[in-house]
Motif scaffolding. Structure first.
Motif, PDB file in Angstrom:
ATOM      1  N   TYR A  35     -21.199   9.588 -32.625  1.00  0.00           N
ATOM      2  CA  TYR A  35     -21.405   8.573 -31.585  1.00  0.00           C
ATOM      3  C   TYR A  35     -20.066   8.119 -31.029  1.00  0.00           C
ATOM      4  CZ  TYR A  35     -23.207   4.518 -29.111  1.00  0.00           C
ATOM      5  OH  TYR A  35     -23.524   3.610 -28.119  1.00  0.00           O
ATOM      6  N   GLN A  36     -19.113   7.872 -31.922  1.00  0.00           N
ATOM      7  CA  GLN A  36     -17.801   7.370 -31.492  1.00  0.00           C
ATOM      8  C   GLN A  36     -17.119   8.361 -30.547  1.00  0.00           C
ATOM      9  OE1 GLN A  36     -16.494   6.822 -35.559  1.00  0.00           O
ATOM     10  NE2 GLN A  36     -16.593   4.595 -35.375  1.00  0.00           N
ATOM     11  N   LEU A  37     -17.183   9.634 -30.877  1.00  0.00           N
ATOM     12  CA  LEU A  37     -16.546  10.654 -30.028  1.00  0.00           C
ATOM     13  C   LEU A  37     -17.226  10.740 -28.662  1.00  0.00           C
ATOM     14  CD1 LEU A  37     -15.966  13.342 -32.792  1.00  0.00           C
ATOM     15  CD2 LEU A  37     -14.190  12.081 -31.558  1.00  0.00           C
ATOM     16  N   PHE A  38     -18.553  10.668 -28.638  1.00  0.00           N
ATOM     17  CA  PHE A  38     -19.294  10.676 -27.376  1.00  0.00           C
ATOM     18  C   PHE A  38     -18.942   9.442 -26.548  1.00  0.00           C
ATOM     19  CE2 PHE A  38     -22.975   8.858 -25.149  1.00  0.00           C
ATOM     20  CZ  PHE A  38     -23.172   9.825 -24.170  1.00  0.00           C
ATOM     21  N   SER A  39     -18.949   8.286 -27.183  1.00  0.00           N
ATOM     22  CA  SER A  39     -18.671   7.024 -26.502  1.00  0.00           C
ATOM     23  C   SER A  39     -17.283   7.044 -25.857  1.00  0.00           C
ATOM     24  CB  SER A  39     -18.792   5.870 -27.499  1.00  0.00           C
ATOM     25  OG  SER A  39     -18.556   4.642 -26.880  1.00  0.00           O
ATOM     26  N   GLU A  40     -16.294   7.552 -26.591  1.00  0.00           N
ATOM     27  CA  GLU A  40     -14.935   7.666 -26.043  1.00  0.00           C
ATOM     28  C   GLU A  40     -14.882   8.648 -24.882  1.00  0.00           C
ATOM     29  OE1 GLU A  40     -12.105   8.706 -29.092  1.00  0.00           O
ATOM     30  OE2 GLU A  40     -12.701   6.998 -30.329  1.00  0.00           O
ATOM     31  N   ALA A  41     -15.575   9.774 -25.035  1.00  0.00           N
ATOM     32  CA  ALA A  41     -15.524  10.832 -24.019  1.00  0.00           C
ATOM     33  C   ALA A  41     -16.106  10.392 -22.681  1.00  0.00           C
ATOM     34  CB  ALA A  41     -16.251  12.083 -24.509  1.00  0.00           C
ATOM     35  N   VAL A  42     -17.168   9.601 -22.713  1.00  0.00           N
ATOM     36  CA  VAL A  42     -17.846   9.220 -21.465  1.00  0.00           C
ATOM     37  C   VAL A  42     -17.654   7.746 -21.111  1.00  0.00           C
ATOM     38  CG1 VAL A  42     -19.567  11.052 -21.698  1.00  0.00           C
ATOM     39  CG2 VAL A  42     -20.084   8.769 -22.584  1.00  0.00           C
ATOM     40  N   ALA A  43     -16.888   7.018 -21.931  1.00  0.00           N
ATOM     41  CA  ALA A  43     -16.659   5.587 -21.701  1.00  0.00           C
ATOM     42  C   ALA A  43     -17.985   4.836 -21.528  1.00  0.00           C
ATOM     43  CB  ALA A  43     -15.748   5.359 -20.499  1.00  0.00           C
ATOM     44  N   TRP A  44     -18.908   5.078 -22.467  1.00  0.00           N
ATOM     45  CA  TRP A  44     -20.196   4.391 -22.451  1.00  0.00           C
ATOM     46  C   TRP A  44     -20.571   4.032 -23.881  1.00  0.00           C
ATOM     47  CZ3 TRP A  44     -24.862   4.691 -24.856  1.00  0.00           C
ATOM     48  CH2 TRP A  44     -25.890   3.918 -24.329  1.00  0.00           C
ATOM     49  N   GLU A  79     -29.398  -1.448 -26.704  1.00  0.00           N
ATOM     50  CA  GLU A  79     -28.673  -1.197 -25.452  1.00  0.00           C
ATOM     51  C   GLU A  79     -27.550  -0.176 -25.614  1.00  0.00           C
ATOM     52  OE1 GLU A  79     -26.159  -5.344 -25.604  1.00  0.00           O
ATOM     53  OE2 GLU A  79     -28.328  -5.311 -25.327  1.00  0.00           O
ATOM     54  N   ASN A  80     -27.392   0.341 -26.834  1.00  0.00           N
ATOM     55  CA  ASN A  80     -26.332   1.324 -27.095  1.00  0.00           C
ATOM     56  C   ASN A  80     -26.871   2.701 -27.480  1.00  0.00           C
ATOM     57  OD1 ASN A  80     -23.611  -0.076 -26.921  1.00  0.00           O
ATOM     58  ND2 ASN A  80     -24.808  -1.534 -28.107  1.00  0.00           N
ATOM     59  N   ILE A  81     -28.145   2.931 -27.224  1.00  0.00           N
ATOM     60  CA  ILE A  81     -28.730   4.250 -27.484  1.00  0.00           C
ATOM     61  C   ILE A  81     -28.675   5.039 -26.177  1.00  0.00           C
ATOM     62  CG2 ILE A  81     -30.772   5.552 -28.195  1.00  0.00           C
ATOM     63  CD1 ILE A  81     -31.610   3.112 -29.875  1.00  0.00           C
ATOM     64  N   PRO A  82     -27.902   6.123 -26.140  1.00  0.00           N
ATOM     65  CA  PRO A  82     -27.769   6.877 -24.888  1.00  0.00           C
ATOM     66  C   PRO A  82     -29.055   7.622 -24.524  1.00  0.00           C
ATOM     67  CG  PRO A  82     -26.670   8.050 -26.666  1.00  0.00           C
ATOM     68  CD  PRO A  82     -27.142   6.737 -27.233  1.00  0.00           C
ATOM     69  N   ASP A  83     -29.274   7.794 -23.239  1.00  0.00           N
ATOM     70  CA  ASP A  83     -30.411   8.560 -22.735  1.00  0.00           C
ATOM     71  C   ASP A  83     -29.896   9.943 -22.348  1.00  0.00           C
ATOM     72  OD1 ASP A  83     -32.498   9.723 -21.374  1.00  0.00           O
ATOM     73  OD2 ASP A  83     -32.944   7.961 -20.148  1.00  0.00           O
ATOM     74  N   PRO A  84     -30.381  11.004 -23.018  1.00  0.00           N
ATOM     75  CA  PRO A  84     -29.908  12.360 -22.722  1.00  0.00           C
ATOM     76  C   PRO A  84     -30.077  12.754 -21.254  1.00  0.00           C
ATOM     77  CG  PRO A  84     -31.197  12.359 -24.733  1.00  0.00           C
ATOM     78  CD  PRO A  84     -31.331  10.995 -24.128  1.00  0.00           C
TER      79      PRO A  84
END
Length: 193
Positions: A35-44, A79-84
Motif C-alpha cells: 500500500y505504501q509503495l502504491f500511495s507514494e507512486a500515485v500520491a493518493w 476513504e483510503n481503499i483505492p478503486d482499481p
C-alpha cells in the motif's frame, strides 16, 4: 515442503481468537508496504492511517483486544481503499488487498468466531499469486514458485509458532522480532528500497 491450503486453513481455524488476531495482524503488516509503495507512486491515500491503525491493533493485542475501537478505524480506512477502476496500473491491486485485509482484521476484533483470519490468509496468498501471474505470466507453476512457497511456508511457520506461544505482551514482541524484522512485504518488496 509447502503445506496444503487445506492443512493451513485447518491450523488457522484451531488457533484461539487471540492467536488468530496475532496471525492476522502479522499478515496485514506484511501487506502494508504494498500500500505504501502504491500511495507514494500515485500520491493518493494516506498510508499513515493504515500504519496507525495497525499500531493500534498491535497495542490492543498486547493489552485488551476487546477495547479496540474497530468502528473508528474502519471509518478512517474506508476513504483510503483505492478503486482499481481509477488506476491503470497493477500496483492498485496489492494496495487494495492490503486495505481490504485491514478492514477484515477490524471485523475479527468485532466477531471472534468469524472467518476473518482465514480470509486474510487467503487474501495474502491471492495477492502473491496475482503478482506472480502478472510478472511472469499465467502459465507459471504456482506451487513450485519460490515466492508462493515462501508465502505458504511463512504462514505455516507463523501458525505453528503461535500455537506454541501463550497469549502475552512478550509473545507479541517476539512475534514482531521473529517474523517482521526487517519488514518485507508478501511480494518480497521493502519500503526501504
Amino acid at each position: 515442503m509447502m503445506a496444503s491450503a487445506n492443512t493451513l486453513n485447518q491450523q488457522i481455524r484451531e488457533l484461539s481468537h487471540w492467536h488468530q488476531l496475532a496471525f492476522s495482524i502479522a499478515l496485514c503488516e506484511r501487506m502494508l508496504p504494498n500500500y505504501q509503495l502504491f500511495s507514494e507512486a500515485v500520491a493518493w491515500g494516506d498510508a499513515a492511517t493504515l500504519t496507525n491503525s495497525l499500531n493500534a491493533a498491535w497495542d490492543a493485542l498486547r493489552t485488551k483486544p476487546s477495547q479496540f475501537n474497530h468502528e473508528r478505524w474502519q471509518e478512517k480506512l474506508a476513504e483510503n481503499i483505492p478503486d482499481p477502476e481509477d488506476y491503470d496500473m497493477y500496483g492498485v491491486w496489492p494496495a487494495m488487498d492490503a486495505a481490504t485485509a485491514l478492514d477484515t482484521l477490524f471485523s475479527l476484533f468485532a466477531e471472534p468466531k468469524g472467518p476473518a483470519a482465514l480470509e486474510i490468509s487467503r487474501l495474502s496468498r491471492h495477492c502473491v499469486k496475482q503478482y506472480i501471474q502478472i510478472t511472469e505470466g499465467e502459465d507459471v507453476e504456482l506451487k513450485t514458485h519460490p515466492l508462493m512457497q515462501y508465502e505458504f511456508d511463512m504462514q505455516s511457520e507463523l501458525v505453528e509458532w503461535l500455537a506454541d506461544h501463550a497469549k502475552s505482551p512478550n509473545t507479541v514482541s517476539q512475534l514482531r522480532k521473529e517474523f517482521l524484522s526487517p519488514l518485507i512485504s508478501n511480494l518480497g518488496l521493502s519500503i526501504e528500497e
